[in-house]
Design a protein around this motif. Sequence first.
Motif, PDB file in Angstrom:
ATOM      1  N   VAL A  45       0.852  -1.189   0.000  1.00 51.09           N
ATOM      2  CA  VAL A  45       0.000   0.000   0.000  1.00 51.09           C
ATOM      3  C   VAL A  45       0.888   1.238   0.000  1.00 51.09           C
ATOM      4  CG1 VAL A  45      -1.747   1.306   1.259  1.00 51.09           C
ATOM      5  CG2 VAL A  45      -1.847  -1.197   1.222  1.00 51.09           C
ATOM      6  N   LEU A  46       0.617   2.155  -0.923  1.00 49.14           N
ATOM      7  CA  LEU A  46       1.290   3.447  -0.926  1.00 49.14           C
ATOM      8  C   LEU A  46       0.334   4.439  -0.271  1.00 49.14           C
ATOM      9  CD1 LEU A  46       3.911   4.897  -2.083  1.00 49.14           C
ATOM     10  CD2 LEU A  46       2.345   5.858  -3.772  1.00 49.14           C
ATOM     11  N   ASN A  47       0.645   4.844   0.942  1.00 48.89           N
ATOM     12  CA  ASN A  47      -0.223   5.752   1.675  1.00 48.89           C
ATOM     13  C   ASN A  47       0.375   7.153   1.626  1.00 48.89           C
ATOM     14  OD1 ASN A  47      -2.028   6.964   3.583  1.00 48.89           O
ATOM     15  ND2 ASN A  47      -2.378   4.917   4.441  1.00 48.89           N
ATOM     16  N   LEU A  48      -0.281   8.058   0.886  1.00 54.82           N
ATOM     17  CA  LEU A  48       0.202   9.438   0.825  1.00 54.82           C
ATOM     18  C   LEU A  48       0.158  10.037   2.223  1.00 54.82           C
ATOM     19  CD1 LEU A  48      -1.463  10.799  -2.446  1.00 54.82           C
ATOM     20  CD2 LEU A  48       0.665   9.499  -2.150  1.00 54.82           C
ATOM     21  N   MET A  49       1.169  10.837   2.537  1.00 56.73           N
ATOM     22  CA  MET A  49       1.310  11.378   3.887  1.00 56.73           C
ATOM     23  C   MET A  49       1.240  12.905   3.883  1.00 56.73           C
ATOM     24  SD  MET A  49       4.545   9.032   5.153  1.00 56.73           S
ATOM     25  CE  MET A  49       4.511   9.725   6.809  1.00 56.73           C
ATOM     26  N   ARG A  50       0.912  13.438   5.029  1.00 56.42           N
ATOM     27  CA  ARG A  50       1.012  14.882   5.206  1.00 56.42           C
ATOM     28  C   ARG A  50       2.467  15.238   5.482  1.00 56.42           C
ATOM     29  NH1 ARG A  50      -3.601  13.003   7.722  1.00 56.42           N
ATOM     30  NH2 ARG A  50      -5.529  13.949   6.993  1.00 56.42           N
ATOM     31  N   TRP A  51       2.902  16.383   4.969  1.00 56.65           N
ATOM     32  CA  TRP A  51       4.247  16.856   5.238  1.00 56.65           C
ATOM     33  C   TRP A  51       4.337  17.274   6.706  1.00 56.65           C
ATOM     34  CZ3 TRP A  51       7.769  16.069   1.501  1.00 56.65           C
ATOM     35  CH2 TRP A  51       7.323  15.934   0.185  1.00 56.65           C
ATOM     36  N   GLY A  52       5.544  17.327   7.225  1.00 51.39           N
ATOM     37  CA  GLY A  52       5.754  17.629   8.631  1.00 51.39           C
ATOM     38  C   GLY A  52       5.114  18.932   9.084  1.00 51.39           C
ATOM     39  N   ASP A  53       5.147  19.971   8.223  1.00 44.64           N
ATOM     40  CA  ASP A  53       4.597  21.268   8.626  1.00 44.64           C
ATOM     41  C   ASP A  53       3.081  21.335   8.472  1.00 44.64           C
ATOM     42  OD1 ASP A  53       4.477  21.258   5.897  1.00 44.64           O
ATOM     43  OD2 ASP A  53       5.582  23.120   5.589  1.00 44.64           O
ATOM     44  N   GLU A  54       2.463  20.237   8.002  1.00 48.83           N
ATOM     45  CA  GLU A  54       1.013  20.206   7.863  1.00 48.83           C
ATOM     46  C   GLU A  54       0.323  19.601   9.089  1.00 48.83           C
ATOM     47  OE1 GLU A  54       0.515  19.815   3.007  1.00 48.83           O
ATOM     48  OE2 GLU A  54       0.556  17.988   4.229  1.00 48.83           O
ATOM     49  N   VAL A  55       1.090  18.996   9.979  1.00 50.59           N
ATOM     50  CA  VAL A  55       0.536  18.399  11.190  1.00 50.59           C
ATOM     51  C   VAL A  55       0.762  19.353  12.357  1.00 50.59           C
ATOM     52  CG1 VAL A  55       0.656  16.452  12.794  1.00 50.59           C
ATOM     53  CG2 VAL A  55       0.917  16.061  10.343  1.00 50.59           C
ATOM     54  N   LYS A  56      -0.311  19.756  12.991  1.00 45.37           N
ATOM     55  CA  LYS A  56      -0.224  20.743  14.063  1.00 45.37           C
ATOM     56  C   LYS A  56       0.371  20.133  15.331  1.00 45.37           C
ATOM     57  CE  LYS A  56      -4.064  23.639  12.512  1.00 45.37           C
ATOM     58  NZ  LYS A  56      -5.370  24.258  12.901  1.00 45.37           N
ATOM     59  N   SER A  57       1.041  20.969  16.094  1.00 46.02           N
ATOM     60  CA  SER A  57       1.609  20.542  17.362  1.00 46.02           C
ATOM     61  C   SER A  57       0.508  20.399  18.413  1.00 46.02           C
ATOM     62  CB  SER A  57       2.643  21.565  17.841  1.00 46.02           C
ATOM     63  OG  SER A  57       3.058  21.286  19.164  1.00 46.02           O
ATOM     64  N   VAL A  58       0.736  19.522  19.387  1.00 50.46           N
ATOM     65  CA  VAL A  58      -0.232  19.327  20.475  1.00 50.46           C
ATOM     66  C   VAL A  58       0.156  20.135  21.712  1.00 50.46           C
ATOM     67  CG1 VAL A  58      -0.823  17.026  19.657  1.00 50.46           C
ATOM     68  CG2 VAL A  58       0.992  17.286  21.367  1.00 50.46           C
TER      69      VAL A  58
END
Length: 316
Positions: free
Chosen positions: A161-174
């Motif tokens: 499976v090729l699962n497209l990912m979000r880039w690092g700066d697209e994931v918000k910090s908690v």
Amino acid sequence: MATRTIWKGAISFGLVHIPVGLHTATTESGVDFDWLDKRSMDPVGYKRINKRTGKEIDKDNIVKGVEYEDGQYVVLSPDEISDAYPRTTQTIEIQQFVDAGDVPFVYLERPYYIAPINKGQKVYALLRDTLVKTGKIGIAKVVIQTKQHLAALIPSGDVLVLNLMRWGDEVKSVDDLDLPKVGAKGMTPSASELKMAKMLVDDMSGKWNPEEFKDEFKAAVMELVDKKVKAGKTETVIEPQEEAPEYADNVIDLTELLQRSLKGGVKKATKASSKDKPAAKKSASGKTAAKAATKSASRKTATKSAKTPSKSRKAA
């Protein structure tokens, strides 16, 4: 249900190329409500509307801008946007192998099935089985159409499976969330609470079966649709015809290069392959142009038009 091959290329790691085709792995589960003109039952599409004046404007008067501050924009020309497009390579280039548990689910975005083509079954199985035995997944970069994606190559049973990912700066910090810290004083449950919670989890546990979970809204709407169809309460809508896109099939099959990769041939192969990569870029107007590497005065361009079918506007 058979799926259409939407992209053809190769998985690349070291000096090994695995010819593969990409297939969609999901379907939209919601209900699509198309906009229709109630007087004629014609599809209602998009209009280019000036948000301040409310008037429709010609496409020749539209430019593309990027907002860098509130209300402040930088306008980019079609050529500048074309130069920024990633190079089309038709290759899923594995950058690194990481432990499968190291990638949080929040980074995963859209899955695709990868199937071997052009007699690539054996080396496909080699990569899949190696990932399973090592507990690793491949982190890769791939260009689909004109957009570059980060992706995870994940074994799942017989398929990769090729699962497209979000880039690092697209994931918000908690960091800004008010979360109970692990082991914090006053937050640690008692032994009896943990025991009861575990009993509840065990009681509600079962084997994963996706067929048990249904979209109740979709089911209710489709039941209404079915009743109206049986009652003859239907309308005829003529949709514009769509043209199927074309995909390249120029894949190099190099399946016996594992040893050379281990002996340090990876860097040489990367340099060599970069010379062979097509320098195709897609302009902002949807045209593909192959530009020469030199910047001499005699610079020539070859263009190939790529049409994108228009779709009627949808509302959910």
